[in-house]
Each structure stands twice: as C-alpha cells, then as structure tokens.
Design an enzyme around this catalytic site. Structure first.
Site, PDB file in Angstrom:
ATOM      1  N   CYS A 116      26.825  45.106  47.762  1.00 16.10           N
ATOM      2  CA  CYS A 116      27.296  45.119  49.157  1.00 16.10           C
ATOM      3  C   CYS A 116      26.582  46.153  50.026  1.00 16.10           C
ATOM      4  CB  CYS A 116      28.795  45.364  49.217  1.00 16.10           C
ATOM      5  SG  CYS A 116      29.724  44.020  48.495  1.00 16.10           S
ATOM      6  N   HIS A 256      30.757  48.029  56.275  1.00 16.14           N
ATOM      7  CA  HIS A 256      30.789  46.842  55.419  1.00 16.14           C
ATOM      8  C   HIS A 256      32.227  46.320  55.415  1.00 16.14           C
ATOM      9  CE1 HIS A 256      30.506  44.162  52.109  1.00 16.14           C
ATOM     10  NE2 HIS A 256      31.209  44.915  51.287  1.00 16.14           N
ATOM     11  N   ASN A 286      34.531  38.905  53.089  1.00 17.76           N
ATOM     12  CA  ASN A 286      33.428  39.756  52.633  1.00 17.76           C
ATOM     13  C   ASN A 286      32.215  38.875  52.330  1.00 17.76           C
ATOM     14  OD1 ASN A 286      31.679  41.448  51.318  1.00 17.76           O
ATOM     15  ND2 ASN A 286      33.199  42.303  49.909  1.00 17.76           N
TER      16      ASN A 286
HETATM   17  O1  UT7 Z   1      32.684  44.734  48.655  1.00 16.36           O
HETATM   18  C1  UT7 Z   1      32.492  45.140  47.334  1.00 16.36           C
HETATM   19  C2  UT7 Z   1      33.463  46.170  46.925  1.00 16.36           C
HETATM   20  N1  UT7 Z   1      34.768  45.602  46.764  1.00 16.36           N
HETATM   21  C3  UT7 Z   1      35.827  46.140  47.334  1.00 16.36           C
HETATM   22  O2  UT7 Z   1      35.692  47.081  48.080  1.00 16.36           O
HETATM   23  C4  UT7 Z   1      37.194  45.587  46.993  1.00 16.36           C
HETATM   24  C5  UT7 Z   1      38.163  46.696  46.715  1.00 16.36           C
HETATM   25  N2  UT7 Z   1      39.464  46.223  46.268  1.00 16.36           N
HETATM   26  C6  UT7 Z   1      40.332  45.599  47.088  1.00 16.36           C
HETATM   27  O3  UT7 Z   1      40.020  45.297  48.209  1.00 16.36           O
HETATM   28  C7  UT7 Z   1      41.735  45.364  46.586  1.00 16.36           C
HETATM   29  O4  UT7 Z   1      41.937  46.079  45.381  1.00 16.36           O
HETATM   30  C8  UT7 Z   1      42.090  43.863  46.356  1.00 16.36           C
HETATM   31  C9  UT7 Z   1      42.172  43.141  47.676  1.00 16.36           C
HETATM   32  C10 UT7 Z   1      41.062  43.222  45.446  1.00 16.36           C
HETATM   33  C11 UT7 Z   1      43.470  43.771  45.684  1.00 16.36           C
HETATM   34  O5  UT7 Z   1      44.429  44.417  46.492  1.00 16.36           O
HETATM   35  P1  UT7 Z   1      45.426  45.512  45.858  1.00 16.36           P
HETATM   36  O6  UT7 Z   1      46.286  45.957  46.925  1.00 16.36           O
HETATM   37  O7  UT7 Z   1      44.570  46.549  45.178  1.00 16.36           O
HETATM   38  O8  UT7 Z   1      46.230  44.671  44.824  1.00 16.36           O
HETATM   39  P2  UT7 Z   1      46.421  44.918  43.264  1.00 16.36           P
HETATM   40  O9  UT7 Z   1      45.186  44.553  42.526  1.00 16.36           O
HETATM   41  O10 UT7 Z   1      46.985  46.286  43.068  1.00 16.36           O
HETATM   42  O11 UT7 Z   1      47.552  43.875  42.932  1.00 16.36           O
HETATM   43  C12 UT7 Z   1      48.903  44.041  43.394  1.00 16.36           C
HETATM   44  C13 UT7 Z   1      49.693  42.828  42.959  1.00 16.36           C
HETATM   45  C14 UT7 Z   1      49.513  42.459  41.495  1.00 16.36           C
HETATM   46  O12 UT7 Z   1      50.746  41.966  41.014  1.00 16.36           O
HETATM   47  P3  UT7 Z   1      51.710  42.899  40.153  1.00 16.36           P
HETATM   48  O13 UT7 Z   1      50.914  43.298  38.948  1.00 16.36           O
HETATM   49  O14 UT7 Z   1      52.062  44.057  41.038  1.00 16.36           O
HETATM   50  O15 UT7 Z   1      52.864  41.980  39.852  1.00 16.36           O
HETATM   51  C15 UT7 Z   1      48.515  41.332  41.551  1.00 16.36           C
HETATM   52  O16 UT7 Z   1      48.624  40.454  40.440  1.00 16.36           O
HETATM   53  O17 UT7 Z   1      49.260  41.683  43.722  1.00 16.36           O
HETATM   54  C16 UT7 Z   1      48.924  40.629  42.803  1.00 16.36           C
HETATM   55  N3  UT7 Z   1      47.858  39.840  43.416  1.00 16.36           N
HETATM   56  C17 UT7 Z   1      48.100  38.843  44.277  1.00 16.36           C
HETATM   57  N4  UT7 Z   1      49.231  38.328  44.766  1.00 16.36           N
HETATM   58  C18 UT7 Z   1      49.123  37.319  45.639  1.00 16.36           C
HETATM   59  C19 UT7 Z   1      46.519  39.967  43.252  1.00 16.36           C
HETATM   60  N5  UT7 Z   1      45.877  39.063  44.016  1.00 16.36           N
HETATM   61  C20 UT7 Z   1      46.826  38.347  44.648  1.00 16.36           C
HETATM   62  C21 UT7 Z   1      46.785  37.286  45.560  1.00 16.36           C
HETATM   63  N6  UT7 Z   1      47.958  36.804  46.048  1.00 16.36           N
HETATM   64  N7  UT7 Z   1      45.630  36.740  46.000  1.00 16.36           N
END
Ligand code: UT7
Length: 333
Positions: A116, A256, A286
């Site tokens: 990225c 970004h 993204n």
């Molecule tokens: O550009 C390259 C670099 N990449 C980045 O900068 C991305 C960085 N990461 C992120 O943007 C975020 O971590 C994500 C958007 C990928 C995920 O968001 P988050 O707030 O960190 O969510 P999480 O991974 O902590 O998940 C929270 C909960 C989980 O459920 P439990 O374990 O709390 O029951 C996930 O399973 O949300 C769940 N979850 C979803 N729920 C509904 C994960 N994806 C989804 C989804 N819809 N699409």
C-alpha cells in the site's frame, strides 16, 4: 548549480463502472452495512469486470487521460513506473504493458512493489530520476485490481478492497515547488501479519495451494491496524517537524485510504481539522496503490500553487512513509 525539484504537473485517475456496495456484500458474507461503515468508513468499491482485464487496463485509462490533460504525446515520456501488488502477470512488468497500450515507445518502464506504500515509494524514486536532470517527463502510476486477490468468502478482507488507479506526471522545475522531502521505511518482520501465501517462488501455485485458498490476501486485521495507526501518524509528524511545518501551514494531508479510523488518528496527531484531509474511502474502499492518486485527482481543482501537501501511507511489508511536497500549479491556469 541550480537545484532541480521534481514537480507533479498533472494528475488523472480511473475506476471501473461496476459498484459493489455494502448491501451486495451482505448477501455474500455474514456482515452488515452498519458494521462495515462504523469499522472502516467504506460504503462502496468499484470492481473491474471482464475476462482478461487486469491492472494494466486501470493504469492505461489513467495514463491516457493524463497525457491528454497535460498535452503530452506518448513519445515524449522518458520513464514510466507502475506501483502495484496485482500485476497482470508475474512478468513482464505491468509498466511495460501500460506503455505498450498507451503508445509510450521512447521510455524504459518498470514495476515497483511496496504494497500500500507503493505509490509514495514510486513517487520518491521517480523524483530522483527527474532531479538527476536526465529525465524530463516521468509518469508514476499507482493501480490495483484488488478483486483479483480478494477472497469473497472471507468477511474480514472482502469488505475492504476495491479496484482503481491513477497516474501523475513529474517534471523538473527550478522553482521551490514539487517534492521537497520524504521519509520512507520498511520492516519485513511485519510480513507475517499481511501477505499472500502462495503464487510466489517460495510457494508456487499448485492444486494444493488453490484448494487451500492461498492465492488471496491473508491479513491479521487487528495487528496490522495497530502498526498502521502508530507508524502512519509517527512518520507524518516526523516529516512535519523536519520541515518546520505547523498544522496551520499544511493545506492537505493525503492519506492512504485503508480505514477511516487510521486516517482520523493520523490527522489528529498532526493537529489537522477534517477539511484538510482528503478522504474518499467511502466510495472506493482500499484500492492499495490507487488510493493517493484517486484523492489527488478528486481534489485537483481545490489545490493551489504553493500549497503544502503531505502524502502518507502504511501497508504490507510492513512499508510506510510520508512525502512533503509543495503543489506546483493552479488548476485553471
Ligand atoms: O492497507 C493495508 C493495511 N491494512 C490496514 O491498514 C487494515 C488494518 N485493519 C483494519 O482496518 C481492521 O482491523 C479491520 C477493518 C480489518 C477489522 O476491524 P476491527 O475493528 O479490527 O475488527 P476485529 O478484527 O477486531 O473484529 C471484531 C469482530 C470479530 O468478532 P468477535 O471475535 O468480536 O465476535 C470479527 O469476527 O468483528 C467480526 N468481524 C465482522 N463482523 C461483521 C470481522 N469482519 C466482520 C465483518 N462483518 N465484515
């Protein structure tokens, strides 16, 4: 000797027509529009459809428009660099393919992969070629067909990425505008958190790798998020301090577009109000190497000659960095 700076003298971007919105994703995986919006800030992303279409098609559209806007004939271009993680093929370089499709014949061209952060790495690389005095018209493309490596059964990644690309023209100037400073970093130890498992030389494609769905993006979201928030903000503050820039001196931050929360954290650390931050993640998601040129293209009419602009990125590798530039032209002039 007079100092030569490399200035952006034109910008263009392109996205395909098809829009994949959160409602459609709700039908594909277990997610909701509300979850996606609040956790990422994304509502829609554009997807490149059509057999045989690849990243070069995104780049070609962007470059064709750029050459038209800047009144440049393809023969005048000296160098084209394409930043991408989704090349049309392993080889030849997508930059070679774009050059061929656009009719750029008197240039050398190559791809650069820094995930990225690729667009700002490529911009810094290109600026050094321009500063050498040897290259007068250099095109930097940032483009990705992310849909080609997204697993649409994985709700943690398929909601994030979209397809798109953009291109800038870099030319020499002796005025105090253009790319003035950069701070770029990488740390390969971060690869465990964000990578594509198979398809490279360490693990070539096989029936097993396909069956195991290893040709898609693998991301540990939370781990990447933590590094992204810290490193993108740190490097943006570093570039401000090094150039004695206060928040009131900055016209725009061009971050970004990975997650709205990462963008807001960076802007907060820099002391910038929302109006000074280019954000279009809600409509494109993204697009990896496409995000920064897509923003610059959209804000081009608002940018004025002499504006202090900071570009900042974080991505797989890990790679991250910031560029400080003074915008080189007024849109209508
Ligand atoms: O550009 C390259 C670099 N990449 C980045 O900068 C991305 C960085 N990461 C992120 O943007 C975020 O971590 C994500 C958007 C990928 C995920 O968001 P988050 O707030 O960190 O969510 P999480 O991974 O902590 O998940 C929270 C909960 C989980 O459920 P439990 O374990 O709390 O029951 C996930 O399973 O949300 C769940 N979850 C979803 N729920 C509904 C994960 N994806 C989804 C989804 N819809 N699409």
């Amino acid at each position: 000797m007079t100092k030569i700076n490399a200035a952006i003298t034109g910008i263009n971007a392109w996205v395909p027509d098809y829009i994949l919105d959160n409602k459609e994703l709700e039908k594909m995986v277990d997610t909701t529009d509300e979850w996606i919006l609040t956790r990422t800030g994304i509502s829609e992303r554009h997807i490149l459809k059509g057999e045989g279409k690849g990243t070069s098609d995104l780049g070609t559209e962007a470059v064709k428009g750029l050459l038209k806007k800047t009144n440049t004939s393809p023969e005048e271009v000296d160098l084209l660099i394409c930043a991408t993680v989704t090349p049309d093929m392993q080889f030849p370089a997508t930059a070679n393919i774009i050059s061929d499709k656009v009719g750029i014949k008197n240039a050398f061209s190559f791809d650069l992969n820094a995930a990225c952060s690729g667009f700002i790495y490529a911009l810094e690389t290109a600026s050094k070629f321009v500063q050498s005095g040897q290259y007068k018209k250099v095109v930097v493309v940032g483009a990705d067909k992310m849909s080609s490596i997204v697993d649409y059964t994985d709700r943690t990644t398929c909601i994030i990425f979209g397809d798109g690309g953009g291109a800038v023209m870099l030319e020499p100037t002796t005025e105090n505008v253009g790319i003035l400073d950069s701070a770029l970093y990488s740390d390969g130890a971060g690869r465990v958190h964000l990578h594509q498992k198979a398809g490279g030389s360490a693990k070539p494609a096989s029936h097993e790798t396909v069956d195991a769905r290893e040709h898609y993006i693998y991301q540990e979201g939370q781990a990447v998020f933590k590094f992204a928030v810290t490193n993108m903000a740190d490097v943006s503050v570093e570039i401000m301090e090094r150039n004695n820039l206060k928040s009131e001196d900055i016209a725009y931050l061009v971050p970004h577009q990975a997650n709205l929360r990462i963008i807001e954290a960076t802007a907060r650390r820099m002391g910038l109000e929302k109006e000074k931050v280019m954000i279009n993640i809600q409509r494109y998601g993204n697009t990896t190497n496409g995000t920064i040129p897509l923003c610059l293209h959209e804000w081009e009419s608002k940018l004025k000659k002499g504006d202090n602009v900071v570009l900042a990125a974080f991505g797989g590798g890990f790679t991250w960095g910031a560029i400080y530039l003074k915008w080189a032209y007024d849109f209508n002039s």
